[in-house]
Design an enzyme around this catalytic site. Structure first.
Site, PDB file in Angstrom:
ATOM      1  NE  ARG A 258       5.436  16.195   4.116  1.00 43.21           N
ATOM      2  CZ  ARG A 258       4.552  16.513   3.539  1.00 43.21           C
ATOM      3  NH1 ARG A 258       3.682  15.718   2.327  1.00 43.21           N
ATOM      4  NH2 ARG A 258       3.398  17.186   3.824  1.00 43.21           N
ATOM      5  CG  HIS A 262       5.255  18.051  -1.011  1.00 41.03           C
ATOM      6  ND1 HIS A 262       5.578  16.867  -1.053  1.00 41.03           N
ATOM      7  CD2 HIS A 262       5.432  18.814  -2.131  1.00 41.03           C
ATOM      8  CE1 HIS A 262       5.925  16.649  -2.415  1.00 41.03           C
ATOM      9  NE2 HIS A 262       6.053  17.870  -2.885  1.00 41.03           N
ATOM     10  CE1 TYR A 271      -0.709  17.956   3.732  1.00 37.69           C
ATOM     11  CE2 TYR A 271      -0.418  20.272   2.856  1.00 37.69           C
ATOM     12  CZ  TYR A 271       0.095  19.039   3.150  1.00 37.69           C
ATOM     13  OH  TYR A 271       1.477  18.933   2.699  1.00 37.69           O
TER      14      TYR A 271
HETATM   15  C1  LIG Z   1       4.369  13.345 -12.787  1.00 35.19           C
HETATM   16  C2  LIG Z   1       4.164  14.307 -11.819  1.00 35.19           C
HETATM   17  N1  LIG Z   1       2.867  14.734 -11.192  1.00 35.19           N
HETATM   18  C3  LIG Z   1       2.969  15.731 -10.304  1.00 35.19           C
HETATM   19  C4  LIG Z   1       3.944  15.923  -9.731  1.00 35.19           C
HETATM   20  C5  LIG Z   1       3.759  16.918  -8.660  1.00 35.19           C
HETATM   21  N2  LIG Z   1       4.227  16.444  -7.326  1.00 35.19           N
HETATM   22  C6  LIG Z   1       5.484  16.726  -6.805  1.00 35.19           C
HETATM   23  S1  LIG Z   1       5.736  15.662  -5.456  1.00 35.19           S
HETATM   24  C7  LIG Z   1       4.195  15.167  -5.657  1.00 35.19           C
HETATM   25  C8  LIG Z   1       3.844  13.834  -4.704  1.00 35.19           C
HETATM   26  C9  LIG Z   1       4.630  12.845  -4.316  1.00 35.19           C
HETATM   27  O1  LIG Z   1       4.172  12.016  -3.363  1.00 35.19           O
HETATM   28  P1  LIG Z   1       5.112  10.675  -2.859  1.00 35.19           P
HETATM   29  O2  LIG Z   1       5.204   9.938  -4.076  1.00 35.19           O
HETATM   30  O3  LIG Z   1       4.455  10.208  -1.958  1.00 35.19           O
HETATM   31  O4  LIG Z   1       6.397  11.217  -2.766  1.00 35.19           O
HETATM   32  P2  LIG Z   1       6.695  12.346  -1.300  1.00 35.19           P
HETATM   33  O5  LIG Z   1       6.753  13.667  -1.889  1.00 35.19           O
HETATM   34  O6  LIG Z   1       5.900  12.101  -0.149  1.00 35.19           O
HETATM   35  O7  LIG Z   1       8.277  12.146  -1.028  1.00 35.19           O
HETATM   36  C10 LIG Z   1       3.560  15.492  -6.522  1.00 35.19           C
HETATM   37  C11 LIG Z   1       2.033  14.957  -7.012  1.00 35.19           C
HETATM   38  C12 LIG Z   1       5.204  15.710 -10.234  1.00 35.19           C
HETATM   39  N3  LIG Z   1       6.464  16.124  -9.616  1.00 35.19           N
HETATM   40  N4  LIG Z   1       5.253  14.690 -11.182  1.00 35.19           N
END
Ligand SMILES: Cc1ncc(C[n+]2csc(CCOP(=O)(O)OP(=O)(O)O)c2C)c(N)n1
Ligand SMILES: [Mg+2]
Length: 360
Positions: A258, A262, A271
């Protein structure tokens, strides 16, 4: 005590292009003629232009929070280009590359991120699922889609894209398990971009690979270089064909990075080191394929300029259309969510409508 090995497993990592776009071995059939890769390149360029515009709209107060896919364009384009028209895409919130390939329009995507429910009512891929933000919760939905296809004896498959962080969720493990034991026509693609907001991959799981999570479910699992669009397409194509032919589910982990924050609500400098991010610009998917196309004599500086101008024009037009779209009434958020509004929400709906300013 004597013991017998009752099972043995290994996980393979495959790539066709190295980080400088050099071919590493024989190409899959769809890539035999390099000119056939040009549409994949153009789609990645379009996605990059879309992401840049969406971030700019958010920064100027004209779009809600947005998740860029900068550096991950090969994942969506590779995966979606492997799908048949009537397969079903079940995406998460960073899969605009796949959605654009499938025929979701940039205007629809901007409407969605602008908070307009019409953005999820796709004109073209009618059966594809809307963007899912609750992490991992759409994997069971994808298993349900695949079960319906199986019960109807359809030669179709579902493709679900999730992040590395989502593989820690119970929803993921439960869906993976039923996909295995019910031999569902489902491909789960893990887009491992090394980060889940501020949680690095190393703090996400003690497993050596995320692909090996397939082993416990009794389905094939492999790793691909996710910045190599040829690799992503090749493995997704194989897994989808296997699924449509009744062979069951597969898990694919694609390795990418990425490059963006985020979301627009994040500042990744808090971070992670700039040096880590800079290092990952080497080998990013767009430059990698461009270097290969140039080396094969099918892409020139002129082609590049034209592709950039075309993508910018498409995205600028989409942004204008999005900005000119009158907002929906406040009642839309209730009416799109429920076929029959629960009584407890009827009062809230009435209050929201009563309090809506006249010029809304
Ligand atoms: C159930 C839930 N918990 C927390 C969040 C907050 N949140 C949004 S994206 C994310 C991290 C996702 O990481 P990853 O699965 O690696 O996907 P990426 O964002 O890297 O594409 C979190 C914790 C959420 N959207 N849904
Ligand atoms: Mg991630």
């Amino acid at each position: 005590m004597p013991s017998d090995r009752v099972a043995a497993f290994s996980v393979e990592l495959t790539r066709y292009l190295d980080t400088d776009g050099h071919k590493l071995g024989p190409m899959p059939e769809f890539a035999a003629n390099p000119v056939d890769l040009v549409p994949l390149y153009q789609a990645m360029v379009l996605t990059r232009a879309f992401d840049a515009k969406a971030v700019a709209l958010q920064r100027t107060g004209r779009l809600g929070t947005f998740a860029s896919s900068l550096g991950q364009e090969a994942v969506g384009v590779g995966a979606a280009s492997a799908m048949a028209v009537d397969d079903v895409l079940v995406p998460s919130f960073r899969d605009q590359a796949a959605q654009l390939w499938r025929g979701v329009t940039p205007v629809e995507l901007l409407l969605y991120w602008g908070g307009d429910e019409r953005g999820s009512n796709f004109a073209v891929p009618r059966a594809d699922f809307p963007i899912s933000v609750p992490v991992g919760s759409h994997v069971p939905h994808a298993a349900g889609v695949a079960l319906a296809m199986k019960l109807r004896h359809e030669a179709r498959a579902a493709l679900c894209i999730i992040g590395d962080g989502a593989t820690s969720k119970g929803d993921f493990y439960e869906a993976l398990n039923v996909a295995g034991v019910w031999h569902l026509p489902l491909v789960i693609l893990i887009c491992n971009n090394q980060w889940s907001i501020s949680v690095p991959r190393s703090a996400q799981s003690a497993a050596q690979t995320l692909a090996q999570k397939a082993i416990a479910a009794g389905i094939p699992g492999e790793q691909m270089d996710g910045n190599d669009v040829i690799a992503v397409r090749a493995c997704t194509e194989r897994a989808l064909a296997h699924a449509r032919a009744g062979g069951g589910a597969s898990l694919i982990e694609v390795l990418t990075y990425r490059l963006s924050d985020h979301t627009t609500a994040d500042d990744a400098r808090r971070y992670r080191d700039d040096a880590e991010v800079s290092a990952h610009w080497h080998g990013e998917p767009v430059a990698r394929l461009r270097q290969y196309l140039v080396s094969q004599g099918v892409w020139s500086r002129d082609d590049e300029e034209q592709a950039l101008a075309r993508a910018a024009a498409v995205i600028d037009r989409a942004a204008e259309e999005y900005l000119a779209t009158p907002p929906q009434p406040v009642s839309a958020m209730f009416d799109y969510l429920f076929a029959e509004l629960p009584a407890s929400l009827a009062a809230q709906r009435a209050q929201a409508v009563a309090e809506e300013p006249d010029d809304a």
